[in-house]
Design a protein around this motif. Sequence first.
Motif, PDB file in Angstrom:
ATOM      1  N   LYS A  51      59.404 121.642  41.714  1.00  0.00           N
ATOM      2  CA  LYS A  51      59.579 121.688  43.170  1.00  0.00           C
ATOM      3  C   LYS A  51      60.966 122.246  43.442  1.00  0.00           C
ATOM      4  N   VAL A  52      61.037 123.314  44.266  1.00  0.00           N
ATOM      5  CA  VAL A  52      62.273 124.067  44.440  1.00  0.00           C
ATOM      6  C   VAL A  52      62.709 124.031  45.892  1.00  0.00           C
ATOM      7  N   SER A  53      63.991 123.698  46.123  1.00  0.00           N
ATOM      8  CA  SER A  53      64.630 123.816  47.428  1.00  0.00           C
ATOM      9  C   SER A  53      65.684 124.913  47.326  1.00  0.00           C
ATOM     10  N   VAL A  54      65.782 125.771  48.355  1.00  0.00           N
ATOM     11  CA  VAL A  54      66.632 126.955  48.275  1.00  0.00           C
ATOM     12  C   VAL A  54      67.708 126.890  49.357  1.00  0.00           C
ATOM     13  N   VAL A  55      68.952 127.176  48.975  1.00  0.00           N
ATOM     14  CA  VAL A  55      70.057 127.364  49.920  1.00  0.00           C
ATOM     15  C   VAL A  55      70.727 128.692  49.598  1.00  0.00           C
ATOM     16  N   GLY A  56      71.462 129.230  50.591  1.00  0.00           N
ATOM     17  CA  GLY A  56      71.987 130.589  50.429  1.00  0.00           C
ATOM     18  C   GLY A  56      73.470 130.694  50.175  1.00  0.00           C
ATOM     19  N   ASN A  57      74.204 129.570  50.075  1.00  0.00           N
ATOM     20  CA  ASN A  57      75.632 129.648  49.804  1.00  0.00           C
ATOM     21  C   ASN A  57      76.094 128.352  49.156  1.00  0.00           C
ATOM     22  N   GLY A  58      77.328 128.372  48.666  1.00  0.00           N
ATOM     23  CA  GLY A  58      77.856 127.217  47.955  1.00  0.00           C
ATOM     24  C   GLY A  58      78.092 126.013  48.841  1.00  0.00           C
ATOM     25  N   ARG A  59      78.468 126.244  50.093  1.00  0.00           N
ATOM     26  CA  ARG A  59      78.702 125.114  50.988  1.00  0.00           C
ATOM     27  C   ARG A  59      77.422 124.332  51.237  1.00  0.00           C
ATOM     28  N   ASP A  60      76.310 125.040  51.516  1.00  0.00           N
ATOM     29  CA  ASP A  60      75.029 124.358  51.712  1.00  0.00           C
ATOM     30  C   ASP A  60      74.571 123.677  50.432  1.00  0.00           C
TER      31      ASP A  60
ATOM     32  N   ILE B  13      77.138 132.200  40.774  1.00  0.00           N
ATOM     33  CA  ILE B  13      78.599 132.126  40.769  1.00  0.00           C
ATOM     34  C   ILE B  13      79.181 132.783  42.012  1.00  0.00           C
ATOM     35  N   GLN B  14      78.736 134.005  42.315  1.00  0.00           N
ATOM     36  CA  GLN B  14      79.285 134.757  43.435  1.00  0.00           C
ATOM     37  C   GLN B  14      78.398 134.561  44.661  1.00  0.00           C
ATOM     38  N   MET B  15      78.873 133.737  45.595  1.00  0.00           N
ATOM     39  CA  MET B  15      78.125 133.437  46.808  1.00  0.00           C
ATOM     40  C   MET B  15      79.080 133.422  48.000  1.00  0.00           C
ATOM     41  N   PRO B  16      78.561 133.646  49.203  1.00  0.00           N
ATOM     42  CA  PRO B  16      79.422 133.616  50.393  1.00  0.00           C
ATOM     43  C   PRO B  16      79.825 132.191  50.759  1.00  0.00           C
TER      44      PRO B  16
ATOM     45  N   LEU C 152      67.327 122.243  42.933  1.00  0.00           N
ATOM     46  CA  LEU C 152      68.026 122.858  44.059  1.00  0.00           C
ATOM     47  C   LEU C 152      68.550 124.213  43.596  1.00  0.00           C
ATOM     48  N   LEU C 153      68.071 125.281  44.240  1.00  0.00           N
ATOM     49  CA  LEU C 153      68.477 126.640  43.879  1.00  0.00           C
ATOM     50  C   LEU C 153      69.476 127.146  44.914  1.00  0.00           C
ATOM     51  N   ALA C 154      70.700 127.495  44.453  1.00  0.00           N
ATOM     52  CA  ALA C 154      71.729 128.073  45.320  1.00  0.00           C
ATOM     53  C   ALA C 154      71.889 129.542  44.944  1.00  0.00           C
ATOM     54  N   GLU C 155      71.355 130.419  45.770  1.00  0.00           N
ATOM     55  CA  GLU C 155      71.317 131.859  45.477  1.00  0.00           C
ATOM     56  C   GLU C 155      71.331 132.616  46.797  1.00  0.00           C
ATOM     57  N   ASP C 156      72.246 133.605  46.922  1.00  0.00           N
ATOM     58  CA  ASP C 156      72.376 134.305  48.204  1.00  0.00           C
ATOM     59  C   ASP C 156      71.486 135.534  48.308  1.00  0.00           C
ATOM     60  N   ALA C 157      70.960 136.066  47.197  1.00  0.00           N
ATOM     61  CA  ALA C 157      70.131 137.272  47.238  1.00  0.00           C
ATOM     62  C   ALA C 157      68.667 136.881  47.480  1.00  0.00           C
ATOM     63  N   PRO C 158      68.045 137.339  48.568  1.00  0.00           N
ATOM     64  CA  PRO C 158      66.657 136.957  48.866  1.00  0.00           C
ATOM     65  C   PRO C 158      65.677 137.309  47.759  1.00  0.00           C
TER      66      PRO C 158
END
Length: 632
Positions: free
Chosen positions: A530-539, A556-559, A508-514
């Motif tokens: 196999k990679v799943s992507v989310v864009g913020n810490g809550r997700d 570390i730094q995410m919305p 599970l990749l949590a990263e806000d920069a596309p």
Amino acid sequence: MRRKNVISSLSCILVVIIIFSFAYLPMRIMKNATHDAGVVSHTYEVRKEIRDISDVLRSIIYLHQNYMFTGIEAFRFERNQAVSKLRIETNEVIDLVHDNPAQHDKIKALQAAITNYFLPFILNEEELPRFIYSRAQFVQLLNHETTLNPIFDLVQELDRNEADLLEVRQRLLDATIQKDSFISLGMGFAAVALLVSMFGLYKIDVEEKEATSRFLRHANSEVEKANHMKSAFLANMSHEIRTPLGAILGFAELLSVPVLSDSERIRYVDVIRRNGKALSQLIDDILDLSKVEAGKISIEKIDCDLEDLLLDISQMFKGKAEEKHILFRIETIGYVPKSPVSDPLRIRQILINLVGNAVKFTDAGYVAIRLAWIPHPSFKNQGDLVFTVVDSGVGIARDLQDKLFQPFTQAEDSTARKFGGTGLGLTLSRRLARLLDGDVALKESVPNVGSQFELKIPVAAPTPEALRLPPHLHVSHFTEDHTATEGDLQTKREAEDESLTLKDVHILLAEDAPDNQLLITQILEATGAKVSVVGNGRDAVTSAMAGGQDLILMDIQMPILGGYEAAQELRSNGYQGPIVALSALAMVKDKEKSQRSGYDDHLTKPINSEKLIATIKHLTRDLPLDCHHPSV
């Protein structure tokens, strides 16, 4: 009688004059000298403030460029702090030169130029891209001298004016001191007893003022020398940064050409990667040196796996050595403990600098690392670990060897022009070695014959196991014949490392920069993950608690919810799977905070794909099937 009375009256008058003179003259002398010294000191203070303004201006430009190049908010924060300091410094100088109308007007003009031109140029709050892709924007950013030259010219003019004024006031102070000295000496002939006490006190005062004057002149000379070194360093640093950055931007543009063949694209990507690593290493060296000078760098005392360390060094430099057709080898001399206690990160950093220099300055022959152990005569399991880096390179002339460990310098200017580099490596290596209670020294160097550098570090060796290097490190016996044969250069590795694969590992990749999402996903999926992507810490928390992943990679730094808070929430909810921080925050305190927040490891950006894959494989090896599920 009348004549006697006249003489008596004259004598009394003379005594009164002498008494009055000795009561008045010391006060007048002290007043004049103190006033003139105060004027000189005030001029020094004004000149110092003007130079502080120049330094702050350059610091703002440097921090602004770093922010524009990297997008790191820390640079923007420091830049804004420097802007506030610039405003304060300017106002202080205006107050200091209120009695000098000409300088006062120039300071006001400088303040207006800073307010109307410099700060709007720096503090443009329009939306800026995180990285600079446009050549036009890049040229505009680096060619700011056209806008800033008038401001620096005005600062230099202010400094010259203060220097001229300082010279005049210094001469006046010297003349005052000399004149008062003659007056005091003349009055001393009239009363020897009074002279002894007054002249002694006065002499001490004069010597103190002359010592202060000499100190200030010496300090001014040192400031000018430091400014010269700073200017030379900034010029060299600009060259060292622009060179790889120019290659990165240039080859990035070439990649957009549609008619390129696959081999050309691979070659261009390799150039971009190589120059990116060089730029990253340069920034790391600068940051490490600044941390050493500020006393902010931390030293660990843990078991060092020398075999892994030397394997890492071998893999790093053997390719470059083969490109230059030189022999690269590592050897141990006698007994060497396998796992001494020290800081492996700093030892590795020092060896990279020493071996990197040896390979860079060697065009024919060999580069060798000799490793020896010198036990302490009085303390069991204590001793010195000695790495000797030997090469058959260009060597260093004896009269230039004293400059080697000075910061921002190389043996001679032609070295930087021919081979590149900033002159930071040896300085940083010696300071790191001394933090480890050791040292780095040049043992021997002969022009056109080669050099020999020695790293000596005192360590503890609690285990008796000796180091045995594997054959694929290209270890060979060191003989008197240092010539690399063609057979040596063509020796192949007898054993290859196991390839790093992540087949069927769910991440599970949590990263806000596309862009980073795409990059990391491509790296991991190429290894079979196999990679799943989310864009913020809550997700990230929601997806992780739903289960299905073997490991979480999280920025570390995410919305919405930051990485530290997300990791803490996961651990508090019973999540037991591995969580790895992947962030541009690279300070020791950031890594310690990650560990306290619940991360299992902390990797830094720019991404080292090999280290990323190795870390994931290590953390997911023999992982329980239900480790990612929260405790029920």
